[in-house]
Design a protein around this motif. Sequence first.
Motif, mmCIF file in Angstrom:
data_model
loop_
_atom_site.group_PDB
_atom_site.id
_atom_site.type_symbol
_atom_site.label_atom_id
_atom_site.label_comp_id
_atom_site.label_asym_id
_atom_site.label_seq_id
_atom_site.Cartn_x
_atom_site.Cartn_y
_atom_site.Cartn_z
ATOM 1 N N ALA A 97 0.747 -1.184 0.058
ATOM 2 C CA ALA A 97 -0.013 0.037 0.043
ATOM 3 C C ALA A 97 0.758 1.234 -0.078
ATOM 4 C CB ALA A 97 -1.018 0.048 1.137
ATOM 5 N N GLN A 98 0.305 2.307 -0.368
ATOM 6 C CA GLN A 98 0.957 3.632 -0.361
ATOM 7 C C GLN A 98 0.604 4.365 0.590
ATOM 8 O OE1 GLN A 98 -0.418 2.412 -3.650
ATOM 9 N NE2 GLN A 98 1.407 1.566 -4.177
ATOM 10 N N TRP A 99 -0.858 4.159 1.036
ATOM 11 C CA TRP A 99 -1.344 4.843 2.053
ATOM 12 C C TRP A 99 -1.780 3.945 3.303
ATOM 13 C CZ3 TRP A 99 -1.983 9.995 3.208
ATOM 14 C CH2 TRP A 99 -1.543 10.921 2.127
ATOM 15 N N ALA A 100 -1.586 4.356 4.504
ATOM 16 C CA ALA A 100 -2.268 3.672 5.727
ATOM 17 C C ALA A 100 -3.009 4.251 6.620
ATOM 18 C CB ALA A 100 -1.281 2.623 6.324
ATOM 19 N N GLY A 127 1.421 8.175 4.382
ATOM 20 C CA GLY A 127 1.448 8.129 2.940
ATOM 21 C C GLY A 127 2.757 8.770 2.407
ATOM 22 N N PRO A 128 2.801 9.000 0.983
ATOM 23 C CA PRO A 128 3.922 9.400 0.427
ATOM 24 C C PRO A 128 4.391 10.857 1.044
ATOM 25 C CG PRO A 128 2.557 8.491 -1.410
ATOM 26 C CD PRO A 128 1.755 8.569 0.002
ATOM 27 N N ASP A 129 5.216 10.962 1.597
ATOM 28 C CA ASP A 129 5.768 12.392 2.200
ATOM 29 C C ASP A 129 4.550 12.849 3.160
ATOM 30 O OD1 ASP A 129 8.112 12.362 0.724
ATOM 31 O OD2 ASP A 129 7.090 12.884 -1.120
ATOM 32 N N HIS A 130 3.702 11.801 3.773
ATOM 33 C CA HIS A 130 3.078 12.386 4.641
ATOM 34 C C HIS A 130 2.966 11.535 5.855
ATOM 35 C CE1 HIS A 130 -1.342 14.178 5.611
ATOM 36 N NE2 HIS A 130 -1.549 13.148 6.076
ATOM 37 N N LEU A 131 2.792 12.113 7.112
ATOM 38 C CA LEU A 131 2.390 11.455 8.615
ATOM 39 C C LEU A 131 1.911 12.371 9.237
ATOM 40 C CD1 LEU A 131 2.820 8.891 9.986
ATOM 41 C CD2 LEU A 131 4.949 9.661 10.883
ATOM 42 N N GLN A 132 0.514 12.065 9.656
ATOM 43 C CA GLN A 132 -0.296 13.189 10.384
ATOM 44 C C GLN A 132 -0.993 12.265 11.561
ATOM 45 O OE1 GLN A 132 -2.875 15.369 8.259
ATOM 46 N NE2 GLN A 132 -2.909 16.920 9.942
ATOM 47 N N ALA A 133 -1.083 12.909 12.557
ATOM 48 C CA ALA A 133 -1.928 12.032 13.647
ATOM 49 C C ALA A 133 -3.082 13.023 14.162
ATOM 50 C CB ALA A 133 -1.020 11.554 14.909
ATOM 51 N N LEU A 134 -4.121 12.448 14.753
ATOM 52 C CA LEU A 134 -5.089 13.158 15.313
ATOM 53 C C LEU A 134 -5.598 12.459 16.634
ATOM 54 C CD1 LEU A 134 -7.513 15.261 15.263
ATOM 55 C CD2 LEU A 134 -8.724 13.465 13.635
#
Length: 162
Positions: A97-100, A127-134
């Motif tokens: 996967a590219q996104w999780a 994801g590609p160049d992305h990491l974010q939490a909530l």
Amino acid sequence: MRIDDELYRLAIALGRAALERKVRIATAESCTGGLVAGAITAVAGSSDWFDCGFITYSNDAKIGQLAVPPRTIEQFGAVSEETAKAMAEGAVRGSAAQWAVAVTGIAGPDGGSPDKPVGTVWFAWAGPDHLQALKRQFDGDRAGVRHASVQVALEGLIDRLA
């Protein structure tokens, strides 16, 4: 948990977005116990865009299947921003996967503390160049917390693919 119309609608929207962007999705779940993957796979044809789901309920599973560093769990706890992010990154690394999306929380009715009451849930999207939490705090019983968590997980993926 039966997949209701709202979760099914979200899963369909996620599938459309994933197909448009030619990406595959993975899930890393703790408190939802596979319900996010279940909502996704309720959609016929989801094998075209959904790669796999990791159900890592125990800390050992988070460490073994998703390569969450033991120190992260020791220092911050299983229900934390750091652990959620490590879970999401591990799901991308351990799949095609590219996104999780990762979900870790306290669904109740027990297990809460003053710092992390029942209903505390951390989400992370990688994801590609992305990491974010909530972090979200949900009211309600165990089923309600888990249902709300699935909804936020799916909406978060849709938003990031939009």
